[in-house]
Design an enzyme around this catalytic site. Structure first.
Site, PDB file in Angstrom:
ATOM      1  N   ASN A   8       0.880  -1.168   0.000  1.00  0.00           N
ATOM      2  CA  ASN A   8       0.000   0.000   0.000  1.00  0.00           C
ATOM      3  C   ASN A   8       0.923   1.226   0.000  1.00  0.00           C
ATOM      4  O   ASN A   8       1.441   1.620   1.036  1.00  0.00           O
ATOM      5  CB  ASN A   8      -0.879  -0.056   1.256  1.00  0.00           C
ATOM      6  CG  ASN A   8      -1.816   1.129   1.361  1.00  0.00           C
ATOM      7  OD1 ASN A   8      -1.817   2.022   0.516  1.00  0.00           O
ATOM      8  ND2 ASN A   8      -2.611   1.147   2.411  1.00  0.00           N
ATOM      9  N   ARG A  91      -2.602  -2.022  -3.430  1.00  0.00           N
ATOM     10  CA  ARG A  91      -3.733  -1.115  -3.337  1.00  0.00           C
ATOM     11  C   ARG A  91      -3.540  -0.049  -4.414  1.00  0.00           C
ATOM     12  O   ARG A  91      -2.520   0.642  -4.438  1.00  0.00           O
ATOM     13  CB  ARG A  91      -3.744  -0.443  -1.972  1.00  0.00           C
ATOM     14  CG  ARG A  91      -4.854   0.542  -1.863  1.00  0.00           C
ATOM     15  CD  ARG A  91      -4.759   1.317  -0.584  1.00  0.00           C
ATOM     16  NE  ARG A  91      -6.086   1.693  -0.184  1.00  0.00           N
ATOM     17  CZ  ARG A  91      -6.443   1.888   1.070  1.00  0.00           C
ATOM     18  NH1 ARG A  91      -5.581   1.740   2.027  1.00  0.00           N
ATOM     19  NH2 ARG A  91      -7.660   2.253   1.341  1.00  0.00           N
ATOM     20  N   HIS A 179     -12.484   4.151  -0.619  1.00  0.00           N
ATOM     21  CA  HIS A 179     -12.534   3.242   0.548  1.00  0.00           C
ATOM     22  C   HIS A 179     -13.252   1.931   0.194  1.00  0.00           C
ATOM     23  O   HIS A 179     -13.776   1.246   1.063  1.00  0.00           O
ATOM     24  CB  HIS A 179     -13.237   3.891   1.763  1.00  0.00           C
ATOM     25  CG  HIS A 179     -12.460   5.011   2.377  1.00  0.00           C
ATOM     26  ND1 HIS A 179     -13.029   6.195   2.764  1.00  0.00           N
ATOM     27  CD2 HIS A 179     -11.153   5.111   2.684  1.00  0.00           C
ATOM     28  CE1 HIS A 179     -12.115   7.000   3.255  1.00  0.00           C
ATOM     29  NE2 HIS A 179     -10.963   6.368   3.222  1.00  0.00           N
ATOM     30  N   ARG A 239      -8.853  17.171   5.206  1.00  0.00           N
ATOM     31  CA  ARG A 239      -9.643  17.509   4.006  1.00  0.00           C
ATOM     32  C   ARG A 239     -11.019  18.014   4.426  1.00  0.00           C
ATOM     33  O   ARG A 239     -11.574  17.521   5.403  1.00  0.00           O
ATOM     34  CB  ARG A 239      -9.788  16.260   3.124  1.00  0.00           C
ATOM     35  CG  ARG A 239      -8.514  15.835   2.453  1.00  0.00           C
ATOM     36  CD  ARG A 239      -8.642  14.480   1.781  1.00  0.00           C
ATOM     37  NE  ARG A 239      -8.048  13.414   2.572  1.00  0.00           N
ATOM     38  CZ  ARG A 239      -8.258  12.108   2.394  1.00  0.00           C
ATOM     39  NH1 ARG A 239      -9.037  11.704   1.420  1.00  0.00           N
ATOM     40  NH2 ARG A 239      -7.681  11.209   3.163  1.00  0.00           N
ATOM     41  N   GLU A 377      -8.334  -3.827   5.289  1.00  0.00           N
ATOM     42  CA  GLU A 377      -8.171  -3.626   3.846  1.00  0.00           C
ATOM     43  C   GLU A 377      -7.058  -4.513   3.277  1.00  0.00           C
ATOM     44  O   GLU A 377      -7.154  -4.999   2.154  1.00  0.00           O
ATOM     45  CB  GLU A 377      -7.879  -2.147   3.561  1.00  0.00           C
ATOM     46  CG  GLU A 377      -9.097  -1.266   3.818  1.00  0.00           C
ATOM     47  CD  GLU A 377      -8.747   0.163   4.187  1.00  0.00           C
ATOM     48  OE1 GLU A 377      -8.056   0.349   5.216  1.00  0.00           O
ATOM     49  OE2 GLU A 377      -9.167   1.074   3.487  1.00  0.00           O
TER      50      GLU A 377
END
Ligand code: ADP
Length: 393
Positions: A8, A91, A179, A239, A377
């Site tokens: 990742n 990923r 996601h 964000r 994940e």
């Protein structure tokens, strides 16, 4: 031992995990990361029991960029005995409009993924750099791209468009949603821990540094708070979440900010950090008495409550709300505050179950089931990678 490596790759870190492929499924062996790439690199890894295998600070000249970090990882992995690497699962943030499932990487796929760099300029090039390097170092080693966008390709068109000229949609300006690996995992887990709920209408709240929500109908994503980029929707660590595009026009037209300045404001200086002036980390905000930190949390809870209402409307109702990711799994106080806003949906929290982050945290008789399902994940990536390998492995 046959193993799958999961990578990742972010802007300044390379996270990795090793999973053994055993007769009973995948078993996590090693979890690690090289972070501070190009600034103050640090290489850490721990085994399945959490024991440290390496924790070294490295010279910045030794790890100036991601390819260098990937090489350092390769050297370290080679030094471990007993592992036979069968594949690498990556990923990849953007699979564009086409990829609705993971894919074995070859030159054609790599070229298509490169075309999506324009859609995710901060993430996609980092995701692709280690893929290229592994192809150079071990051309025959299977590599699989697992996308954050793929799970959302089941959205109906009304959740996939912006109300702008259609030609822009055709060239890729769409609501992709992100996601997806996390939502895919949670959707699978729900089938195990709450099969009846899994068949129904569920809002999953992935609340971490990045935060979004997904509307799941019978396990499939039908809407999400994130859109064209991972900026939209809920406020996050740094964000802003949903913002009037007119603000961006104002920043460019009146404040004369450059694209790079606006990008930096939106990706790194906004959200909880910008609102509180204290921290982007929810733990710091919860511990702070600064009124701006208190306000940032109020804002976060408000936007979560509003989004749950919106996604419930998208499914004509909601049977369960599932919390996941750093905040969702570990902050009972935030869960309680969000749940308290959902009385109109029939939500009643079981405070004791919530305090220990039990799987079901709603009270008996609550019309809305409230749940906590920790996400994984990396395991999802390993599973998706394994599924694309020949059956002999
Ligand atoms: P990401 O993978 O997006 O970097 P995570 O899912 O790991 O993020 O979530 C990280 C965030 O989770 C942290 O920034 C912090 O705000 C929050 N978090 C983690 N543990 C706790 C906790 N015990 N209480 C409150 N917030 C927490």
């Amino acid at each position: 031992m046959d193993v799958i490596l999961v990578l990742n790759a972010g802007s300044s870190s390379l996270k990795f995990q090793i999973f053994a492929v055993g007769p009973t499924g995948l078993e996590r062996q090693i979890k690690g990361q090289i972070d501070g790439i190009g600034v103050h690199p640090r290489f850490r890894a721990a085994d399945a029991a959490g024991a440290t295998m390496i924790d070294e600070r490295l010279e910045v000249q030794a790890i100036p960029d991601l390819p260098a970090a990937t090489r350092a990882l390769k050297v370290w992995l080679r030094g471990l005995s007993g592992y036979s690497l069968q594949a690498v699962g990556h990923r990849v943030v953007h699979g564009g409009p086409d990829y609705s499932a993971p894919v074995r990487i070859d030159e054609v796929v790599l070229e298509r993924l490169r075309a999506f760099e324009a859609l995710a300029p901060l993430h996609q090039p980092n995701n692709l750099a280690p893929i290229r390097l592994v192809r150079e170092l071990a051309p025959d080693l299977p590599q699989v791209a697992c996308f954050d966008t793929a799970f959302h390709r089941s959205h109906p068109a009304v959740a996939d468009f912006y109300a702008i000229p259609r030609a822009l949609h055709d060239e890729g300006v769409r609501r992709y949603g992100f996601h997806g690996l996390s939502y895919d995992y949670v959707s699978q887990r729900l089938r195990v821990v709450a099969p009846e709920i899994a068949k129904g209408r569920v809002v999953v709240a992935h609340l971490g540094s990045g935060a979004s929500m997904c509307a799941l109908k019978a396990g499939k994503s039908v809407d999400s708070t994130m859109g064209f980029t991972a900026l939209d929707g809920l406020p996050m660590g740094t964000r802003p979440g949903q913002i009037d595009p007119g603000v961006v026009l104002y920043l460019i037209g009146q404040k004369r900010m450059t694209t790079a300045e606006v990008s930096s404001l939106l990706y790194t200086d906004s959200g909880m950090k910008g609102l509180s002036g204290v921290s982007n980390d929810m733990r710091d905000l919860l511990a702070s008495t600064d009124p701006r930190a208190v306000f940032a949390i109020d804002y976060f809870v408000q936007r979560c409550a509003v989004s749950i209402g919106g996604l419930a409307a998208a499914m004509d109702g909601v049977d369960a709300l599932v919390f996941t990711a750093g905040i969702g799994e570990n902050a009972p106080g935030i869960r309680a505050r969000i749940a308290a806003r959902l009385g109109w949906l029939g939500a009643a929290l079981d405070e004791q179950a919530n305090a220990i982050s039990a799987t079901v945290i709603s009270a008996h008789g609550s019309a809305l089931r409230l749940m906590v399902v920790p996400t994984d994940e990396e395991l999802m990536i390993a599973q998706q990678t394994l599924a694309l390998l020949p059956p002999t492995i």
